[in-house]
Motif scaffolding. Structure first.
Motif, PDB file in Angstrom:
ATOM      1  N   ARG A 246     -13.295   4.032  -8.321  1.00  0.00           N
ATOM      2  CA  ARG A 246     -12.922   3.234  -7.150  1.00  0.00           C
ATOM      3  C   ARG A 246     -13.621   1.880  -7.094  1.00  0.00           C
ATOM      4  O   ARG A 246     -13.435   1.135  -6.143  1.00  0.00           O
ATOM      5  CB  ARG A 246     -13.314   3.991  -5.864  1.00  0.00           C
TER       6      ARG A 246
ATOM      7  N   ASP B 141      -6.725  16.194   1.375  1.00  0.00           N
ATOM      8  CA  ASP B 141      -7.814  16.634   0.490  1.00  0.00           C
ATOM      9  C   ASP B 141      -9.066  16.964   1.308  1.00  0.00           C
ATOM     10  O   ASP B 141      -9.756  17.943   1.043  1.00  0.00           O
ATOM     11  CB  ASP B 141      -8.161  15.542  -0.527  1.00  0.00           C
TER      12      ASP B 141
ATOM     13  N   ARG C  39     -11.659  -1.167  -6.096  1.00  0.00           N
ATOM     14  CA  ARG C  39     -11.237  -1.168  -4.692  1.00  0.00           C
ATOM     15  C   ARG C  39     -12.398  -1.508  -3.780  1.00  0.00           C
ATOM     16  O   ARG C  39     -12.253  -2.213  -2.782  1.00  0.00           O
ATOM     17  CB  ARG C  39     -10.679   0.207  -4.329  1.00  0.00           C
TER      18      ARG C  39
HETATM   19  N1  UDP Z   1      -1.369  10.874  -4.148  1.00  0.00           N
HETATM   20  C1  UDP Z   1      -0.153  11.518  -4.397  1.00  0.00           C
HETATM   21  N2  UDP Z   1       0.741  10.957  -5.262  1.00  0.00           N
HETATM   22  C2  UDP Z   1       0.485   9.766  -5.870  1.00  0.00           C
HETATM   23  C3  UDP Z   1      -0.751   9.099  -5.580  1.00  0.00           C
HETATM   24  C4  UDP Z   1      -1.661   9.672  -4.708  1.00  0.00           C
HETATM   25  O1  UDP Z   1       0.120  12.588  -3.871  1.00  0.00           O
HETATM   26  O2  UDP Z   1       1.321   9.301  -6.637  1.00  0.00           O
HETATM   27  C5  UDP Z   1      -2.292  11.481  -3.183  1.00  0.00           C
HETATM   28  C6  UDP Z   1      -3.642  11.896  -3.715  1.00  0.00           C
HETATM   29  O3  UDP Z   1      -3.549  13.192  -4.314  1.00  0.00           O
HETATM   30  C7  UDP Z   1      -4.458  11.939  -2.448  1.00  0.00           C
HETATM   31  C8  UDP Z   1      -3.809  10.878  -1.574  1.00  0.00           C
HETATM   32  O4  UDP Z   1      -2.609  10.514  -2.215  1.00  0.00           O
HETATM   33  O5  UDP Z   1      -4.316  13.158  -1.804  1.00  0.00           O
HETATM   34  C9  UDP Z   1      -4.647   9.673  -1.308  1.00  0.00           C
HETATM   35  O6  UDP Z   1      -5.078   9.109  -2.484  1.00  0.00           O
HETATM   36  P1  UDP Z   1      -6.298   8.075  -2.490  1.00  0.00           P
HETATM   37  O7  UDP Z   1      -7.567   8.797  -2.261  1.00  0.00           O
HETATM   38  O8  UDP Z   1      -6.175   7.227  -3.706  1.00  0.00           O
HETATM   39  O9  UDP Z   1      -5.899   7.196  -1.211  1.00  0.00           O
HETATM   40  P2  UDP Z   1      -6.774   6.432  -0.149  1.00  0.00           P
HETATM   41  O10 UDP Z   1      -7.019   7.367   0.970  1.00  0.00           O
HETATM   42  O11 UDP Z   1      -8.049   5.988  -0.786  1.00  0.00           O
HETATM   43  O12 UDP Z   1      -5.856   5.310   0.195  1.00  0.00           O
END
Ligand code: UDP
Length: 244
Positions: free
Chosen positions: A218, A188, A221
């Motif tokens: 969030r 992203d 978290r």
């Molecule tokens: N995501 C996904 N499938 C899922 C859950 C999350 O593809 O079932 C993707 C979401 O679109 C994002 C990435 O996982 O691109 C990370 O999500 P998040 O920001 O919650 O993760 P973090 O980096 O905070 O652990």
């Protein structure tokens, strides 16, 4: 060094990337994790996740909270190594002999991130991209796609802890993957659909504040990262010697 019983590799960004290159030359398969404070809190109550973090080849410290708590427990951890920075720096020096597969994020995002990475690094070979999902019903199809694409490196964006659990479960089914790493929101950020915190905030260890302002959902978290994690370390510190 360890935090809450989880080994953390105290590496700079450059050392982290060099370590990945070293793992790529080996014949074994490796999982790399980038634990942040929320993930260490999760690991303290989720034994399956804790065991993944204890068995991974490398754990990079992704979060200012880890640096602070390392200092608090008398250990040395000087650098934050985030998944997004690692992926970008790694791709700068990755030749076509190590093709990369980007799995996860919303449909189309991994492909946009791949285009961006390719534009910045002409020698980089993207073996494939796929949004997929961490659901068990999708895993056979995903494994088949990845094996057909024949990548050496696999980056998985399903969010923590699902991406780490998914990698641990499926790594041995991959025929070409040598290094697999959960990458959180990196696609992203690289695709430009999420903005990273300004570097001043990042250098002050306040990326979490930026994220909670932009994504108020969030807050749970962040509570785990900013309040529960230090309390757990404090308690753990009392139970175990500092040299742990
Ligand atoms: N995501 C996904 N499938 C899922 C859950 C999350 O593809 O079932 C993707 C979401 O679109 C994002 C990435 O996982 O691109 C990370 O999500 P998040 O920001 O919650 O993760 P973090 O980096 O905070 O652990």
């Amino acid at each position: 060094m360890t935090l809450l019983g989880i080994p953390i590799d105290a590496l700079s960004m450059d050392e982290a990337v060099t370590s990945i290159h070293r793992l790529l030359t080996q014949h074994r398969q490796h999982q790399i994790v980038t634990p942040n404070s929320e993930m260490l809190v999760e690991a303290s109550k989720n034994s399956a996740f804790r065991s993944v973090l204890q068995r991974s080849s490398l754990n990079f410290a992704d979060g200012a909270g880890l640096l602070l708590m390392a200092r608090f427990t008398g250990q040395k951890l000087a650098h934050r190594v985030t998944g997004t920075d690692t992926l970008q720096l790694l791709c700068k020096n990755l030749g076509p002999e190590y093709p990369v597969f980007l799995l996860g994020a919303a449909p189309g995002i991994a492909e946009r991130a791949a285009q961006e990475l390719r534009a910045r690094n002409p020698r980089l070979k993207i073996a494939g991209t796929f949004a997929g999902s961490p659901d068990d019903s999708d895993s056979a199809d995903i494994v088949a796609r990845i094996n057909a694409a024949d990548p050496a490196l696999l980056f998985v964006a399903f969010g923590a802890p699902r991406q780490e659990m998914w990698i641990a479960k499926h790594l041995s089914s991959f025929t070409s993957v040598r290094v697999a790493m959960g990458i959180g929101g990196a696609f992203d950020f690289i695709a430009g659909v999420q903005k990273r915190a300004p570097s001043l905030l990042r250098s002050m260890g306040l990326e979490w504040l930026w994220r909670v302002i932009r994504e108020p959902k969030r807050i749970g978290r962040i509570w785990n990262a900013v309040v529960v994690f230090p309390l757990l370390v404090l308690r753990h510190g009392k139970e175990a010697p500092r040299s742990l």
